[in-house]
Design a protein around this motif. Structure first.
Motif, mmCIF file in Angstrom:
data_model
loop_
_atom_site.group_PDB
_atom_site.id
_atom_site.type_symbol
_atom_site.label_atom_id
_atom_site.label_comp_id
_atom_site.label_asym_id
_atom_site.label_seq_id
_atom_site.Cartn_x
_atom_site.Cartn_y
_atom_site.Cartn_z
ATOM 1 N N UNK A 275 0.823 -1.214 0.000
ATOM 2 C CA UNK A 275 0.000 0.000 0.000
ATOM 3 C C UNK A 275 0.854 1.261 0.000
ATOM 4 N N UNK A 276 1.997 1.210 0.685
ATOM 5 C CA UNK A 276 2.900 2.365 0.705
ATOM 6 C C UNK A 276 3.388 2.674 -0.712
ATOM 7 N N UNK A 277 3.809 1.667 -1.433
ATOM 8 C CA UNK A 277 4.275 1.865 -2.804
ATOM 9 C C UNK A 277 3.139 2.322 -3.714
ATOM 10 N N UNK A 278 1.946 1.771 -3.498
ATOM 11 C CA UNK A 278 0.794 2.159 -4.307
ATOM 12 C C UNK A 278 0.426 3.617 -4.063
ATOM 13 N N UNK A 279 0.387 4.049 -2.794
ATOM 14 C CA UNK A 279 0.056 5.445 -2.476
ATOM 15 C C UNK A 279 1.117 6.406 -2.991
ATOM 16 N N UNK A 280 2.377 5.970 -2.949
ATOM 17 C CA UNK A 280 3.446 6.814 -3.481
ATOM 18 C C UNK A 280 3.235 7.083 -4.965
ATOM 19 N N UNK A 281 2.846 6.046 -5.686
ATOM 20 C CA UNK A 281 2.590 6.196 -7.126
ATOM 21 C C UNK A 281 1.372 7.074 -7.380
ATOM 22 N N UNK A 282 0.281 6.804 -6.665
ATOM 23 C CA UNK A 282 -0.972 7.524 -6.893
ATOM 24 C C UNK A 282 -0.835 9.008 -6.538
ATOM 25 N N UNK A 283 -0.249 9.299 -5.378
ATOM 26 C CA UNK A 283 -0.127 10.692 -4.955
ATOM 27 C C UNK A 283 0.880 11.452 -5.817
ATOM 28 N N UNK A 284 1.949 10.781 -6.218
ATOM 29 C CA UNK A 284 2.892 11.428 -7.126
ATOM 30 C C UNK A 284 2.238 11.777 -8.453
ATOM 31 N N UNK A 285 1.427 10.863 -8.956
ATOM 32 C CA UNK A 285 0.714 11.097 -10.206
ATOM 33 C C UNK A 285 -0.309 12.217 -10.051
ATOM 34 N N UNK B 197 6.693 0.998 12.313
ATOM 35 C CA UNK B 197 7.442 2.229 12.012
ATOM 36 C C UNK B 197 7.264 2.701 10.571
ATOM 37 N N UNK B 198 7.447 1.841 9.552
ATOM 38 C CA UNK B 198 7.217 2.319 8.180
ATOM 39 C C UNK B 198 5.771 2.760 7.949
ATOM 40 N N UNK B 199 4.820 2.051 8.559
ATOM 41 C CA UNK B 199 3.414 2.399 8.366
ATOM 42 C C UNK B 199 3.103 3.781 8.943
ATOM 43 N N UNK B 200 3.664 4.083 10.121
ATOM 44 C CA UNK B 200 3.432 5.382 10.749
ATOM 45 C C UNK B 200 4.062 6.499 9.919
ATOM 46 N N UNK B 201 5.307 6.283 9.495
ATOM 47 C CA UNK B 201 5.997 7.296 8.697
ATOM 48 C C UNK B 201 5.251 7.554 7.392
ATOM 49 N N UNK B 202 4.850 6.481 6.723
ATOM 50 C CA UNK B 202 4.142 6.617 5.453
ATOM 51 C C UNK B 202 2.794 7.301 5.652
ATOM 52 N N UNK C 186 1.828 9.448 8.006
ATOM 53 C CA UNK C 186 2.000 10.873 8.281
ATOM 54 C C UNK C 186 2.383 11.641 7.020
ATOM 55 N N UNK C 187 3.268 11.067 6.229
ATOM 56 C CA UNK C 187 3.704 11.731 5.003
ATOM 57 C C UNK C 187 2.571 11.825 3.985
ATOM 58 N N UNK C 188 1.862 10.721 3.796
ATOM 59 C CA UNK C 188 0.808 10.710 2.786
ATOM 60 C C UNK C 188 -0.410 11.517 3.233
ATOM 61 N N UNK C 189 -0.710 11.503 4.517
ATOM 62 C CA UNK C 189 -1.823 12.312 5.009
ATOM 63 C C UNK C 189 -1.546 13.787 4.773
ATOM 64 N N UNK C 190 -0.282 14.194 4.952
ATOM 65 C CA UNK C 190 0.095 15.576 4.688
ATOM 66 C C UNK C 190 -0.032 15.907 3.206
ATOM 67 N N UNK C 191 0.372 14.978 2.346
ATOM 68 C CA UNK C 191 0.263 15.204 0.908
ATOM 69 C C UNK C 191 -1.200 15.292 0.470
ATOM 70 N N UNK C 192 -2.046 14.435 1.044
ATOM 71 C CA UNK C 192 -3.477 14.467 0.712
ATOM 72 C C UNK C 192 -4.094 15.785 1.171
ATOM 73 N N UNK C 193 -3.694 16.263 2.346
ATOM 74 C CA UNK C 193 -4.212 17.532 2.846
ATOM 75 C C UNK C 193 -3.807 18.692 1.934
ATOM 76 N N UNK C 194 -2.581 18.655 1.439
ATOM 77 C CA UNK C 194 -2.137 19.708 0.524
ATOM 78 C C UNK C 194 -2.912 19.673 -0.790
#
Length: 224
Positions: free
Chosen positions: A35-45, A187-192, A194-202
């Motif tokens: 899911x982390x890799x999938x969200x990275x792709x989707x949000x980057x796109x 740990x990776x789930x929490x970091x991801x 927080x990062x993705x939630x911030x990107x979605x908010x932006x």
């Protein structure tokens, strides 16, 4: 007498409960990374699509031509493009209808844009709840395996006359492995998250700003 304390040996020789905990945590970790890799792709796109659309939208071209171009793309238009399509389509439809004043037309157009934005936000937020759940619960699941393993280790001491560190070391080690795997999953789930939630908010803020700006532009166009 030597004791094999390698990670593989500890996992294979662990009790069923500890093995079950480890399996759950490893499965959660694998799913999380997917899911982390999938969200990275989707949000980057989504960011790239927003940048490209804003550059195209504010270039001063004809909005009708832009709408026609995006309509030909169909479902491939996402993000700001889908919000624009929904708003402009409703604006044109309501203007053609008799008996609608400009305020009703603008309100209908804005409602359509917000519905489209809501769908887009649902798409962007997919899997974030799972990452948050893994990040918050994995340490406790690992702690469950740790507590169980330590209980089993000390329970085994009741069956021997002389307690030594060698007797309890494997049980305690396998118990601590559960804690380590729990942190490895969390740990990776929490970091991801927080990062993705911030990107979605932006992105949400960008969509909100576009709706306000586009509504103002439609209002000016409606007066002409």
């Amino acid at each position: 007498m030597s004791t094999d304390l390698s990670l593989l040996s500890l996992v294979l020789n662990a009790s069923f409960v500890v093995q079950l905990v480890l399996f759950i945590l490893l499965a959660a970790s694998v799913i999380s990374w997917t899911m982390i890799l999938d969200r990275s792709r989707v949000l980057g796109k989504a960011r790239k699509a927003a940048n490209a659309f804003e550059e195209r939208f504010w270039s001063g071209g004809d909005l009708g031509a832009l709408y026609t171009e995006l309509s030909e793309d169909g479902k491939r238009s996402q993000g700001l493009a889908s919000i624009f399509r929904a708003g402009f389509k409703e604006f044109v439809r309501l203007r053609k209808s008799e008996g609608n004043d400009m305020m009703a037309v603008l309100q209908g157009s804005e409602r359509s844009m917000r519905v489209a934005m809501s769908r887009e936000m649902d798409r962007l937020e997919t899997h974030l709840a799972f990452l948050a759940t893994v990040g918050s619960t994995s340490p406790y699941v690992g702690l469950l395996g740790t507590v169980w393993g330590i209980m089993q280790a000390f329970h085994a001491l009741g069956n021997v006359e002389q307690a030594t560190l060698a007797l309890v070391a494997p049980g305690i080690s396998e118990a601590l492995v559960a804690t380590a795997i729990g942190l490895f999953a969390a740990i990776p789930a929490v970091i991801a998250y927080n990062q993705y939630a911030n990107q979605v908010e932006r992105l949400n803020n960008r969509y909100e700003e576009f709706i306000e700006e586009f509504a103002t532009l439609l209002q000016r166009q409606g007066r002409n």
